[in-house]
Design a protein around this motif. Sequence first.
Motif, PDB file in Angstrom:
ATOM      1  N   VAL A 120      -0.836  -4.981  -7.747  1.00  0.00           N
ATOM      2  CA  VAL A 120      -0.535  -4.241  -6.517  1.00  0.00           C
ATOM      3  C   VAL A 120       0.116  -2.901  -6.883  1.00  0.00           C
ATOM      4  CG1 VAL A 120       0.786  -4.264  -4.371  1.00  0.00           C
ATOM      5  CG2 VAL A 120      -0.249  -6.384  -5.214  1.00  0.00           C
ATOM      6  N   LEU A 121      -0.472  -1.813  -6.414  1.00  0.00           N
ATOM      7  CA  LEU A 121       0.033  -0.452  -6.637  1.00  0.00           C
ATOM      8  C   LEU A 121       0.313  -0.159  -8.112  1.00  0.00           C
ATOM      9  CD1 LEU A 121       2.356  -0.209  -3.492  1.00  0.00           C
ATOM     10  CD2 LEU A 121       0.180   0.956  -3.821  1.00  0.00           C
ATOM     11  N   ALA A 122      -0.567  -0.680  -8.976  1.00  0.00           N
ATOM     12  CA  ALA A 122      -0.398  -0.489 -10.422  1.00  0.00           C
ATOM     13  C   ALA A 122      -0.419   0.997 -10.769  1.00  0.00           C
ATOM     14  CB  ALA A 122      -1.529  -1.200 -11.163  1.00  0.00           C
ATOM     15  N   HIS A 123       0.544   1.429 -11.576  1.00  0.00           N
ATOM     16  CA  HIS A 123       0.590   2.820 -12.050  1.00  0.00           C
ATOM     17  C   HIS A 123       1.674   2.910 -13.106  1.00  0.00           C
ATOM     18  CE1 HIS A 123       4.013   2.695  -9.382  1.00  0.00           C
ATOM     19  NE2 HIS A 123       4.468   3.775  -9.985  1.00  0.00           N
ATOM     20  N   THR A 124       1.700   4.016 -13.816  1.00  0.00           N
ATOM     21  CA  THR A 124       2.789   4.237 -14.769  1.00  0.00           C
ATOM     22  C   THR A 124       3.376   5.622 -14.495  1.00  0.00           C
ATOM     23  OG1 THR A 124       1.671   2.811 -16.360  1.00  0.00           O
ATOM     24  CG2 THR A 124       3.439   4.196 -17.217  1.00  0.00           C
ATOM     25  N   ASP A 150       1.429 -12.509  -4.333  1.00  0.00           N
ATOM     26  CA  ASP A 150       0.301 -12.757  -5.230  1.00  0.00           C
ATOM     27  C   ASP A 150      -0.749 -11.680  -5.013  1.00  0.00           C
ATOM     28  OD1 ASP A 150       1.521 -15.005  -6.250  1.00  0.00           O
ATOM     29  OD2 ASP A 150       0.593 -16.352  -4.782  1.00  0.00           O
ATOM     30  N   HIS A 151      -1.147 -11.046  -6.106  1.00  0.00           N
ATOM     31  CA  HIS A 151      -2.118  -9.946  -6.078  1.00  0.00           C
ATOM     32  C   HIS A 151      -3.465 -10.409  -5.523  1.00  0.00           C
ATOM     33  CE1 HIS A 151      -5.568  -8.081  -8.256  1.00  0.00           C
ATOM     34  NE2 HIS A 151      -4.969  -6.960  -7.931  1.00  0.00           N
ATOM     35  N   VAL A 152      -4.032  -9.592  -4.656  1.00  0.00           N
ATOM     36  CA  VAL A 152      -5.408  -9.798  -4.185  1.00  0.00           C
ATOM     37  C   VAL A 152      -6.240  -8.588  -4.603  1.00  0.00           C
ATOM     38  CG1 VAL A 152      -6.888 -10.032  -2.145  1.00  0.00           C
ATOM     39  CG2 VAL A 152      -4.752 -11.329  -2.297  1.00  0.00           C
ATOM     40  N   SER A 153      -5.693  -7.392  -4.365  1.00  0.00           N
ATOM     41  CA  SER A 153      -6.305  -6.155  -4.849  1.00  0.00           C
ATOM     42  C   SER A 153      -5.191  -5.136  -5.024  1.00  0.00           C
ATOM     43  CB  SER A 153      -7.353  -5.626  -3.864  1.00  0.00           C
ATOM     44  OG  SER A 153      -6.708  -4.980  -2.778  1.00  0.00           O
ATOM     45  N   ARG A 154      -5.553  -3.923  -5.448  1.00  0.00           N
ATOM     46  CA  ARG A 154      -4.535  -2.874  -5.629  1.00  0.00           C
ATOM     47  C   ARG A 154      -3.725  -2.654  -4.344  1.00  0.00           C
ATOM     48  NH1 ARG A 154      -3.062   1.418  -8.780  1.00  0.00           N
ATOM     49  NH2 ARG A 154      -2.826   3.464  -7.822  1.00  0.00           N
ATOM     50  N   TYR A 155      -4.354  -2.885  -3.191  1.00  0.00           N
ATOM     51  CA  TYR A 155      -3.682  -2.634  -1.916  1.00  0.00           C
ATOM     52  C   TYR A 155      -3.587  -3.876  -1.027  1.00  0.00           C
ATOM     53  CZ  TYR A 155      -4.858   2.082  -3.476  1.00  0.00           C
ATOM     54  OH  TYR A 155      -4.992   3.219  -4.223  1.00  0.00           O
ATOM     55  N   TRP A 158       0.843  -1.205   0.000  1.00  0.00           N
ATOM     56  CA  TRP A 158       0.000   0.000   0.000  1.00  0.00           C
ATOM     57  C   TRP A 158       0.869   1.242   0.000  1.00  0.00           C
ATOM     58  CZ3 TRP A 158      -2.177   3.244   4.235  1.00  0.00           C
ATOM     59  CH2 TRP A 158      -1.377   3.219   5.379  1.00  0.00           C
ATOM     60  N   PRO A 159       0.254   2.434  -0.269  1.00  0.00           N
ATOM     61  CA  PRO A 159       1.065   3.631  -0.481  1.00  0.00           C
ATOM     62  C   PRO A 159       2.069   3.921   0.632  1.00  0.00           C
ATOM     63  CG  PRO A 159      -1.178   4.063  -1.194  1.00  0.00           C
ATOM     64  CD  PRO A 159      -1.187   2.697  -0.558  1.00  0.00           C
ATOM     65  N   GLY A 160       1.657   3.759   1.901  1.00  0.00           N
ATOM     66  CA  GLY A 160       2.579   4.062   2.997  1.00  0.00           C
ATOM     67  C   GLY A 160       3.882   3.283   2.904  1.00  0.00           C
ATOM     68  N   ASP A 161       3.829   2.110   2.291  1.00  0.00           N
ATOM     69  CA  ASP A 161       5.030   1.269   2.176  1.00  0.00           C
ATOM     70  C   ASP A 161       6.082   1.853   1.236  1.00  0.00           C
ATOM     71  OD1 ASP A 161       3.830  -0.566   3.852  1.00  0.00           O
ATOM     72  OD2 ASP A 161       3.205  -1.927   2.248  1.00  0.00           O
ATOM     73  N   VAL A 162       5.631   2.733   0.330  1.00  0.00           N
ATOM     74  CA  VAL A 162       6.561   3.214  -0.704  1.00  0.00           C
ATOM     75  C   VAL A 162       6.729   4.732  -0.714  1.00  0.00           C
ATOM     76  CG1 VAL A 162       6.255   1.247  -2.265  1.00  0.00           C
ATOM     77  CG2 VAL A 162       4.675   3.186  -2.421  1.00  0.00           C
ATOM     78  N   LEU A 163       6.090   5.422   0.252  1.00  0.00           N
ATOM     79  CA  LEU A 163       6.196   6.884   0.292  1.00  0.00           C
ATOM     80  C   LEU A 163       7.323   7.296   1.215  1.00  0.00           C
ATOM     81  CD1 LEU A 163       2.447   7.959   0.368  1.00  0.00           C
ATOM     82  CD2 LEU A 163       4.100   8.326  -1.473  1.00  0.00           C
TER      83      LEU A 163
END
Length: 277
Positions: free
Chosen positions: A113-117, A177-182, A17-22
């Motif tokens: 997970v955290l898909a973006h470009t 393994d992906h479950v949802s975006r987060y 989730w975002p907190g993990d990479v900010l």
Amino acid sequence: MKILISADMEGATGVTWPGDVLPGTPQWERCRSMFTSDVNAAVLGFYDGGADEVVINEAHWSMRNLLLEQLDERAELLTGRHKSLSMVEGVQHGDIDGIAFVGYHTGAGMEGVLAHTYLANSITGVWLNDVRASEGLLNAHVVAEYGVPVVLFTGDDLACEDALGYAPEALKVAVKDHVSRYAAVCRTPARTAADIRSAAKDAVRLAVRHTPVTGGPFTIALEFDAEHLALSATVVPGVERIGERKVAYTEATMYDGIRTFKAVTTIVSSAVEEQYG
Ligand SMILES: [Zn+2]
């Protein structure tokens, strides 16, 4: 033999989730160590397989995430921002035999997970010559211009699937393994490090420079979640509006393709309004 590792963070072990990479958050501090573990496992595996040099290029956010002091002493780390080729900086000097995409993820608008470009939000889709594009796909085309094969890929299971399309030969390690975006089912750093090290060792045999690919022209289209972002992108020379929230541009090479992409995302990010963005 010299290997370059392009190290992104959203696809790292334990990151969901975002907190993990900010940068700056307590969760990021914790996840830096797991991210470093993934990268170091690749370094160790490449040396196990016979590489002479391994250089790591930081590719996430501020590009200051990896813990230098926890890396194998044989490796070198390019850390910090503002580099000609951004995520794959270093590939252009003619001495790289293979590249690893470590900690990669799926693209904007895709499942993963955290898909973006490039931008964490605001971009809802990117296409390269009408093919849905992730950062991995765009950068695979950049490195192909220098004859450098993608030999190793790590990320979530869906990112590995996506990579099959643009780097079919690369050895792939799904660290979660992906479950949802987060959300994801995560494997422990000890387990993923063992998997990555062993795949990197095997991947060294794929590190053979090819004839540089000149596959242009490249048309890159971007779709945004707000129409004013499309308008803002058109200040970049060559970028034209092709829809209410969509722009496109064409370049002869992916060197220019990725550099214009960077210009577009930089301009667009400055046009995102916090409240009514
Ligand atoms: Zn990324």
